[in-house]
Structures are given as structure tokens and as C-alpha cells.
Design a protein around this motif. Sequence first.
Motif, mmCIF file in Angstrom:
data_model
loop_
_atom_site.group_PDB
_atom_site.id
_atom_site.type_symbol
_atom_site.label_atom_id
_atom_site.label_comp_id
_atom_site.label_asym_id
_atom_site.label_seq_id
_atom_site.Cartn_x
_atom_site.Cartn_y
_atom_site.Cartn_z
ATOM 1 N N LEU A 1 -63.076 34.806 16.574
ATOM 2 C CA LEU A 1 -64.192 35.745 16.594
ATOM 3 C C LEU A 1 -64.511 36.242 17.999
ATOM 4 O O LEU A 1 -65.361 37.121 18.170
ATOM 5 N N ASP A 2 -63.859 35.667 18.999
ATOM 6 C CA ASP A 2 -64.084 36.067 20.387
ATOM 7 C C ASP A 2 -63.356 37.386 20.654
ATOM 8 O O ASP A 2 -62.203 37.562 20.258
ATOM 9 N N THR A 3 -64.015 38.306 21.333
ATOM 10 C CA THR A 3 -63.396 39.594 21.638
ATOM 11 C C THR A 3 -62.521 39.545 22.884
ATOM 12 O O THR A 3 -61.851 40.540 23.202
ATOM 13 N N LEU A 4 -62.537 38.415 23.590
ATOM 14 C CA LEU A 4 -61.678 38.190 24.767
ATOM 15 C C LEU A 4 -61.935 39.200 25.883
ATOM 16 O O LEU A 4 -61.028 39.553 26.642
ATOM 17 N N GLU A 5 -63.176 39.642 26.010
ATOM 18 C CA GLU A 5 -63.464 40.652 27.037
ATOM 19 C C GLU A 5 -63.230 40.121 28.445
ATOM 20 O O GLU A 5 -62.814 40.862 29.344
ATOM 21 N N HIS A 6 -63.496 38.838 28.665
ATOM 22 C CA HIS A 6 -63.264 38.277 29.998
ATOM 23 C C HIS A 6 -61.774 38.226 30.313
ATOM 24 O O HIS A 6 -61.356 38.496 31.452
ATOM 25 N N HIS A 7 -60.977 37.895 29.318
ATOM 26 C CA HIS A 7 -59.526 37.897 29.539
ATOM 27 C C HIS A 7 -59.015 39.310 29.806
ATOM 28 O O HIS A 7 -58.085 39.499 30.603
ATOM 29 N N GLN A 8 -59.620 40.300 29.165
ATOM 30 C CA GLN A 8 -59.214 41.679 29.438
ATOM 31 C C GLN A 8 -59.515 42.056 30.874
ATOM 32 O O GLN A 8 -58.709 42.720 31.543
ATOM 33 N N VAL A 9 -60.667 41.637 31.391
ATOM 34 C CA VAL A 9 -61.006 41.915 32.790
ATOM 35 C C VAL A 9 -59.980 41.271 33.720
ATOM 36 O O VAL A 9 -59.520 41.888 34.692
ATOM 37 N N ILE A 10 -59.615 40.031 33.413
ATOM 38 C CA ILE A 10 -58.639 39.325 34.255
ATOM 39 C C ILE A 10 -57.290 40.039 34.223
ATOM 40 O O ILE A 10 -56.645 40.230 35.265
ATOM 41 N N ARG A 11 -56.852 40.456 33.037
ATOM 42 C CA ARG A 11 -55.564 41.129 32.919
ATOM 43 C C ARG A 11 -55.587 42.481 33.650
ATOM 44 O O ARG A 11 -54.590 42.878 34.265
ATOM 45 N N THR A 12 -56.707 43.178 33.591
ATOM 46 C CA THR A 12 -56.829 44.431 34.334
ATOM 47 C C THR A 12 -56.737 44.179 35.825
ATOM 48 O O THR A 12 -56.077 44.932 36.561
ATOM 49 N N GLU A 13 -57.379 43.123 36.283
ATOM 50 C CA GLU A 13 -57.310 42.748 37.697
ATOM 51 C C GLU A 13 -55.877 42.381 38.083
ATOM 52 O O GLU A 13 -55.388 42.769 39.152
ATOM 53 N N ASN A 14 -55.189 41.634 37.211
ATOM 54 C CA ASN A 14 -53.801 41.252 37.477
ATOM 55 C C ASN A 14 -52.920 42.487 37.681
ATOM 56 O O ASN A 14 -51.972 42.462 38.480
ATOM 57 N N ALA A 15 -53.194 43.548 36.941
ATOM 58 C CA ALA A 15 -52.331 44.732 36.949
ATOM 59 C C ALA A 15 -52.580 45.656 38.142
ATOM 60 O O ALA A 15 -51.777 46.555 38.411
ATOM 61 N N GLY B 1 -54.243 43.323 43.303
ATOM 62 C CA GLY B 1 -55.222 42.581 42.510
ATOM 63 C C GLY B 1 -54.941 41.098 42.517
ATOM 64 O O GLY B 1 -53.878 40.630 42.948
ATOM 65 N N TRP B 2 -55.915 40.341 42.017
ATOM 66 C CA TRP B 2 -55.747 38.886 41.956
ATOM 67 C C TRP B 2 -54.659 38.554 40.939
ATOM 68 O O TRP B 2 -54.720 38.992 39.784
ATOM 69 N N PRO B 3 -53.642 37.747 41.303
ATOM 70 C CA PRO B 3 -52.530 37.483 40.391
ATOM 71 C C PRO B 3 -52.700 36.261 39.505
ATOM 72 O O PRO B 3 -51.787 35.922 38.746
ATOM 73 N N GLY B 4 -53.839 35.579 39.571
ATOM 74 C CA GLY B 4 -53.996 34.330 38.841
ATOM 75 C C GLY B 4 -53.789 34.473 37.342
ATOM 76 O O GLY B 4 -54.354 35.378 36.714
ATOM 77 N N ARG B 5 -53.001 33.574 36.761
ATOM 78 C CA ARG B 5 -52.708 33.627 35.322
ATOM 79 C C ARG B 5 -53.718 32.775 34.565
ATOM 80 O O ARG B 5 -53.673 31.538 34.624
ATOM 81 N N VAL B 6 -54.646 33.411 33.876
ATOM 82 C CA VAL B 6 -55.623 32.736 33.025
ATOM 83 C C VAL B 6 -55.399 33.265 31.607
ATOM 84 O O VAL B 6 -55.664 34.425 31.321
ATOM 85 N N LEU B 7 -54.884 32.398 30.742
ATOM 86 C CA LEU B 7 -54.514 32.793 29.390
ATOM 87 C C LEU B 7 -55.505 32.219 28.382
ATOM 88 O O LEU B 7 -56.294 31.332 28.710
ATOM 89 N N THR B 8 -55.444 32.711 27.177
ATOM 90 C CA THR B 8 -56.273 32.194 26.095
ATOM 91 C C THR B 8 -55.420 31.407 25.109
ATOM 92 O O THR B 8 -54.187 31.456 25.160
#
Length: 473
Positions: free
Chosen positions: A171-185, A189-196
Amino acid sequence: MALPLRLSTDRLFPADGHTREIARVLYREVCKLPIISPHGHTDPAWFASDAPFGNASELLLQPDHYLFRMLYSQGIALSDLGIGPGGGHTDPREAWRILASNYHLFRGTPSRMWLDWVFAEVFSIHVRLTEETSDLYYDTIAEALAWPEFKPRALFDRFNIEVLTTTESPLDTLEHHQVIRTENAKDGGWPGRVLTAYRPDPVIDPEFEGFQANLDRLSELTGEDCRTWQGYLAAHRQRRAFFASMGATSTDHGHPTAATADLPPAEAEALFADVATGRATPAQAELFRAQMLTEMAGMSLDDGLVMQIHPGSFRNHNAPLFEKFGRDKGADIPVATEYVRALRPLLSRYGNEAGLTIILFTLDETAYSRELAPLAGHYPALRLGPAWWFHDSPEGMRRFREQVTETAGFYNTVGFNDDTRAFLSIPARHDVARRIDCGFLARLVAEHRMDEDEAAEVAVDLAYNLPKKAYRL
């Protein structure tokens, strides 16, 4: 007078001098390896916003149920620690003073080892935490947290974390992970890999609070009718695909037992009809959870997500505490867990699939040599997770290696994962695991059961290669 805080370079190594020297040599091979943290519960919002942590209590005490459950056991109210209803009015400095005044309670526990490492290695504090040094600690940590090098992403890099996995509901929309992935790209940007990781318990367990509303929310998110069996299964497939698109490589299942089932399609659909209308009895709820583990295994075979099963916890044992404070407040208690018969339906269907990885955890140490090691030592799909939760400790890790290795070997296990909400404890926990494994391997070398070059290779595999491979990272 403040007493010194010292971390021995030989901590957790064997007492015997010859074996200890071998452990030292092995440890030098692994101590600086990157951290693979494939299973945990840190907050992805920390890394999405990269906002400074607030204070010592917010960072180290309040997320860590290992700490506040011990304090609660001594009659200290959770609200006095800044947790739950009324906790928001608690002065965080006063909450920290409570921890400091009671720090003696943690003597001999893993929490003491992890925290002392954080104090000495992260904050360069070299006196012990006591009632007298409480304010010194609080002010030193507060000052440090204002510096850029103590922001979440900087600490992630400083800890040499190669990948960190959090755990979210379908039920989580994963908005924080989307922000991280946008930053990675981004360029620079910050390259840290934070996955769900996909944790479907809220929409799989009919006894999970709010289950019926959760089905409706799942329908809204997916456009599928989750009051029908086929729509419900399609919704899971859709959400799993979404999680995979956000970097997920695993699923995570925290069921009360290890029971699995493989019902004929018509029976599974009839069972779901009772579940979806709230008519399911406790026995039907257990059968449905069992069926869904097999359904999830089939989906993992299709989409490649590694499946983790960690049963055997009586969740929310303290009913009044749960009613007032909710989940994850230190009142989950291990129970005896059977695996051989429980897993047979799933394994009969999927256990021989080399393309499927199912990682088994346990809180029941009596199952190590009798059930888990023989199962993982036979079925291609099975691997054993490390000593976990209550057994994420020096003696727990030793017991695991001693009881599992002779039957399953090292290579049917997946190294170590930290399973923590307390971010700063991650490097401390991995250091403990590496030291214990090096000590175990050193004993095998000293007893002429393994050559030292082999032990060095195994040490690196346990610390880095096995978790990276098992979780497809």
C-alpha cells in the motif's frame, strides 16, 4: 569521575592466543569490505530528504526496540522515552537521561556493544555513558548532528554501505524511493543505493488490523477488484512489478508460522471468498496465509524476486500496550516453530526450482540442526538467513554456525543482514558478525579442519559475496 570507554581491537575473538591470532588475520581480510544490508527497516525518508537528525533520543533511542523494551521491562513508561501517545511532550534530553541512568541494564547485551561502537567510532566519545555523563553525550551528539558529515547520506557513505534495503507494504506509494532514484539519476547526484522490499503482510494476513480496509486500498491503487480471487492475485502481481521497477529484489513475509498450502484453484477461491468478506475463522486465516506463501513463491519464480520467510514471532503479545502504542513496541515474543511438514506443500511445488531463492529465518534455535540445515542442505531453492532478531548476538551467531554448518555448509546460507530500524547500528552489527565468523573460522583452522587460505575466502564470502549473490544485488 568519568570512566573510560575503550573498544578492544580483539573484542569477540577467541580467548586462546593461537586461535585469536588466526582470527586477527582473517578479520583483516573483511573489516573494510563494503556493507551489504539487504533486509532492514530504516526509514527511506531519511535518505530522500537528507535532513539532519534531530537529537540523540530521536536518532538512537526511539527507533530501537532493543533499547526501549529493556527499559520498559524495568517499569519505565514508553511515553517517558518520547514514544507513542503523550511521548511527543517529553523533553528528548530527559528521555536520554533515562537511558543514561539505566545504561547498566544493557551490560552483556548486543545493544551495549552496538551503542558503545557508535559512541566511540561515530561520535568520538571516549567516556562511558552514565547518569553523570548524560548531558555531555547529549550535547556532543547534538553538536555533531549539526555538521554536514552527520547527515544521513554522508553517514551512509562513511559507513561504506554499498546497498541498503528498506521494507514497505504494497500500500506504500514509495514516494521516498522515487526521490532517491531521481537523485541517483542526476549528474553529480548522490549515488547511494537504497532499495525497497515487498512486505505484503497487511494484505495477506486476515488477522492484520485493518485488513478489510487494506483490501479496498489495494483495489484503489491497482484498479483490480481485490474482493475477487483473480483480481486479488493480479493486484499482487502489479504491485510486485511496481516494487521491482523501484529497485526491489526481494519480498519479505512475517507470518506467525511456517505453514504453507497448495490448494486446488477452486478451493483457494472459495477460501478467499470467506477471507474477503470477513467471515474467515482463525483456522481459515492460517490456511489462507499458508496458501499465500505458495502463491508468492510462484510469483517469485515468475518475476525473480527473492522470497524471505521469517515466522515464529507471537506479535504484539502485550495486548494493552498494542492497543495504546501500536505495533513494534518490543512485545513480540519467539515461539516454537516447525518447518519440515509446514513447508512441504510449497517445496513439493517449487523447492526443486534452482531459479527460485527462498531464504528461511527462525527464532526457534532448536530447529537449526534438526530441520533447517537438512532442508537447506537438500532443496535447491532454499537458503538459510542468519541468526536473527533475538539471536543477532555473539552467542546466537556462534550457535547458528555450530549447528548449521556441518549439514548445510556455508554456501547454503546468505551471510549476514542487520534487520534494524537503528541506522547507526548497521556498521556496528556487521562488525560483530564479521568478528564472530572470523573467530569461528579460526577455530576450524586451529583444529586443522580447514586451511587458512580457505577460511579467508569463506570470511569474504560470508561478509560480502553471499548476501550480494543471494539477494541478486
